[in-house]
Design an enzyme around this catalytic site. Structure first.
Site, mmCIF file in Angstrom:
data_model
loop_
_atom_site.group_PDB
_atom_site.id
_atom_site.type_symbol
_atom_site.label_atom_id
_atom_site.label_comp_id
_atom_site.label_asym_id
_atom_site.label_seq_id
_atom_site.Cartn_x
_atom_site.Cartn_y
_atom_site.Cartn_z
ATOM 1 N N GLU A 112 32.322 38.821 41.340
ATOM 2 C CA GLU A 112 33.369 38.005 41.502
ATOM 3 C C GLU A 112 34.646 38.533 41.035
ATOM 4 O OE1 GLU A 112 30.998 33.958 40.569
ATOM 5 O OE2 GLU A 112 31.665 34.882 39.003
ATOM 6 N N CYS B 167 49.670 49.234 35.849
ATOM 7 C CA CYS B 167 49.927 48.344 36.943
ATOM 8 C C CYS B 167 51.323 48.394 37.589
ATOM 9 C CB CYS B 167 49.371 47.142 36.661
ATOM 10 S SG CYS B 167 47.612 46.744 36.893
ATOM 11 N N GLU C 213 25.314 32.876 45.321
ATOM 12 C CA GLU C 213 24.899 31.981 44.098
ATOM 13 C C GLU C 213 25.057 30.579 44.407
ATOM 14 O OE1 GLU C 213 26.873 33.144 40.478
ATOM 15 O OE2 GLU C 213 26.878 35.256 40.902
#
Length: 676
Positions: free
Chosen positions: A151, A161, A308
């Site tokens: 996920e 970043c 899931e």
């Protein structure tokens, strides 16, 4: 077929034996898995700290034991790479792995999804462990598929970043001159002269909470960049695995309409799409159906994995209701009917501690098989064994497509106005829901999809028109297709710069209209859509709200007009004959009744027929394999319903009954009908 070692609908789910230290429990797990028809277990999702207790040590003995134990009992492995949560020692020794949040705060170790995607340390060690796992298990017969991380999501605003964002921008734009033009940095004195003047857009710079940005171009690019950064992390692991196991498929589990990642771009790097389905107590059945169709559409109709779903209840939603008797089975077949070739659960055994101890499982805390949930799972497992490979690789054939684009969604949500209540996904779902009620099959497609295979293409709130897309739409309509778009479309290009010359910009030619203003009212305030005459099922008046485009026709025919306010009498629904086809424009957000009547009219004119005429609350969907159609009829209602099959003769796959005429489908019941 995902892997021909197991030529059936896979049945299983996430298994965390490392949370238990009991031979007796492990033995009981295997015994009950076999009773329930479990044939796939997902292992090693969050086990990085166990696999790598320090920088130089790797320990997979425990994993060897669990994979072997399951395989000896006929249970295959979906093998995860364990990189969804980095170990505590890594955070302590290398703090660059820790994210900085939207507010500029440096995270500490804890929770999960806490790794910076541009951390050199995280990238190095995640690639290493994926490589070591693939090397160790490359020839193990139990491994059916690789499951990278878990996920993916969340953004980071750290210095790593920020530096990587500047490089990403340099690669994309080449020069600061081009970047300044693309972002319109002449506004508010934002002209950049050096790359290191650009900072990450968070609450300390360009953005505020709730997707509010002062510079949409910067914020839009940062979302693209973060999605790409996380994708790069996935690709590092993917490539490390691929060099050892070229023939075993690789995936990672997506999350439906999750906002932060461009799943159409991600799907290009996945061998098979997998996703996690967790509807809330009030999620419309049509929304879940739409999301299944979206996951199928990520790879142009290729069957997907349901990675899931809960067997009974979630633990993280505000109201974690139980799935009522029959619902888990019903929703499992809803997924299969819309393209799933696996039904996997989270989780196989309930945890005893931490936040997921109240998340449902096949094996509950009571620890035995004498539970309602276990018996439902066992019934599903038995039915999947009965179905065998009948449905595997069956495709969904749709003649209607709805366009969904994550970058357009980001741009719409970031736009400074016209209404905070404009919700891109909600507007898309409104059109999908109407077709769902009409029992018309739909493909959810991206902007790169070939449109020529469809009769009707709907692009709600196409705010951002990417380069070449308007021409693509024009070709589609010229060749006989029907195109529908809505208010707040054709406004900007890919860098969120307004297309001048009148809305809807590049779509103006094919739509035959232009808009001079857009009114925004509180969602509780409404106007009317008054049909002038009648057309198909459209007649009388309907309600509309939210946004109201004030449009003029320039070739298009006005089919309906506003009923009130100072723009009373102005067009609100138009159609333009263009080549062999037609293009519709819906200038406001209409009520559900209008959309059902409108789309029924459009489908009838295009020759698109419903799969079956059924009562409200009954869903239909169809898959096709080797010329054989399989019609799924799903009763979401709490009472039995009569289904009119007309004169067609069907074999029902789950009972082997021959059905025709009017038949009864029990509450929460399922038919899978093969025409004979």
């Amino acid at each position: 077929m995902i892997n021909d070692k197991l030529p059936k609908i896979w049945h299983g789910g996430d298994y965390n034996p490392e949370q238990w230290d009991s031979q007796e429990i492990w033995d009981e797990d295997v015994r009950m898995f076999k009773l329930a028809g479990i044939d796939v277990a997902t292992l090693n999702v969050f086990s990085w700290a166990l696999n790598q207790p320090n920088e130089d040590t790797y320990n997979f003995d425990w994993l060897d034991d669990k994979i072997n134990r399951l395989y000896e009992n006929g249970i295959y492995t979906c093998l995860a790479t364990s990189t969804a949560a980095h170990p505590a020692w890594m955070a302590k020794k290398y703090p660059d792995v820790l994210r900085v949040d939207f507010y500029g705060r440096k995270r500490k170790f804890g929770s999960r999804h806490n790794s910076c995607p541009n951390s050199p340390t995280y990238r190095e060690y995640s690639e290493k462990i994926a490589d070591k796992l693939a090397e160790r298990y490359k020839d193990h017969p139990a491994v059916l598929i690789w499951h990278v991380s878990n996920e993916y999501g969340g953004y980071c605003y750290c210095d790593n970043c920020q530096d990587a964002f500047r490089v990403w921008l340099s690669d994309k734009y080449g020069t600061l001159e081009k970047l300044n033009k693309a972002w319109n940095t002449g506004f508010w004195g934002h002209t950049f002269y050096e790359w290191d003047e650009i900072v990450a857009p968070n609450i300390l710079s360009e953005e505020r909470e709730d997707n509010v940005s002062d510079f949409q171009g910067i914020s839009l690019d940062y979302r693209r960049f973060q999605s790409d950064s996380l994708l790069d992390c996935y690709k590092l692991e993917y490539n490390a695995i691929r060099k050892h196991t070229p023939n075993i498929p690789i995936t990672t589990n997506l999350m439906g309409t999750y906002p932060m990642l461009d799943y159409f771009k991600w799907a290009k790097e996945m061998d098979v799409v997998s996703w996690d389905n967790y509807p809330a107590i009030d999620t419309p059945f049509s929304y879940t159906a739409m999301t299944h169709d979206l996951m199928r559409g990520l790879k142009s109709g290729q069957p997907f994995m349901l990675m899931e779903q809960t067997p009974s209840q979630q633990n993280w939603q505000p109201y974690n209701s139980l799935k009522r008797p029959g619902v888990m089975r019903l929703w499992s077949y809803q997924a299969i009917g819309r393209g799933a070739d696996t039904i996997l659960y989270f989780q196989l055994r309930r945890s005893v501690g931490a936040c997921e101890k109240y998340h449902g499982a096949v094996i509950e805390h009571v620890g035995h098989e004498n539970t309602r949930v276990f018996n439902e799972v066992a019934q599903i497992g038995s039915e999947f064994n009965q179905l065998g490979d009948t449905l595997l690789d069956a495709r969904v054939n749709a003649r209607v497509a709805i366009v969904f684009d994550w970058e357009n969604r980001w741009a719409t949500e970031l736009s400074s106005g016209p209404s905070v209540s404009l919700d891109y996904v909600n507007e898309v779902h409104k059109y999908y829901d109407a077709l769902y009620k009409l029992n018309v099959q739909v493909d959810m497609v991206g902007v790169e999809e070939d449109l020529s295979q469809y009769d009707v293409v709907i692009a709600p709130v196409l705010y951002m028109v990417k380069e070449g897309y308007a021409a693509k739409v024009e070709r589609f309509v010229e060749n006989g297709g029907t195109f529908i778009t809505t208010f707040f479309s054709g406004i900007v290009n890919e860098t969120d710069i307004v297309t001048l010359g009148g809305y809807p910009g590049e779509l103006r030619n094919v739509l035959g209209i232009w808009a001079e203003e857009i009114d925004a009212l509180h969602p509780d305030e409404t106007n009317e859509i008054v049909v002038t005459g009648s057309r198909g099922s459209l007649s009388g008046s309907y309600s509309c709200n939210l946004l109201f485009d004030l449009i003029h026709t320039e070739g298009a025919q006005a089919v309906a007009e506003y009923g009130s306010d100072f723009y009373q009498g102005m067009p609100v629904l138009t159609v333009n004959e263009f080549g062999k086809g037609k293009a519709w424009y819906v200038a406001s957000s209409p009520d559900a009744e209008f959309l059902v009547d409108f789309l029924q009219t459009v489908c009838e004119e295009a020759g698109v027929e419903p799969l079956l005429s059924v009562p409200e609350g009954v869903e239909t969907t169809e898959r096709v394999k080797d010329g054989q159609t399989y019609l799924f009829v799903l009763n979401h209602n709490n009472k039995a319903e009569s289904i009119d099959l007309k004169d067609s003769q069907y074999k029902e796959l789950l009972t082997a009954q021959q059905l025709s005429g009017t038949v009864e489908l029990e509450a929460k019941g399922v038919f899978i009908l093969a025409k004979v």
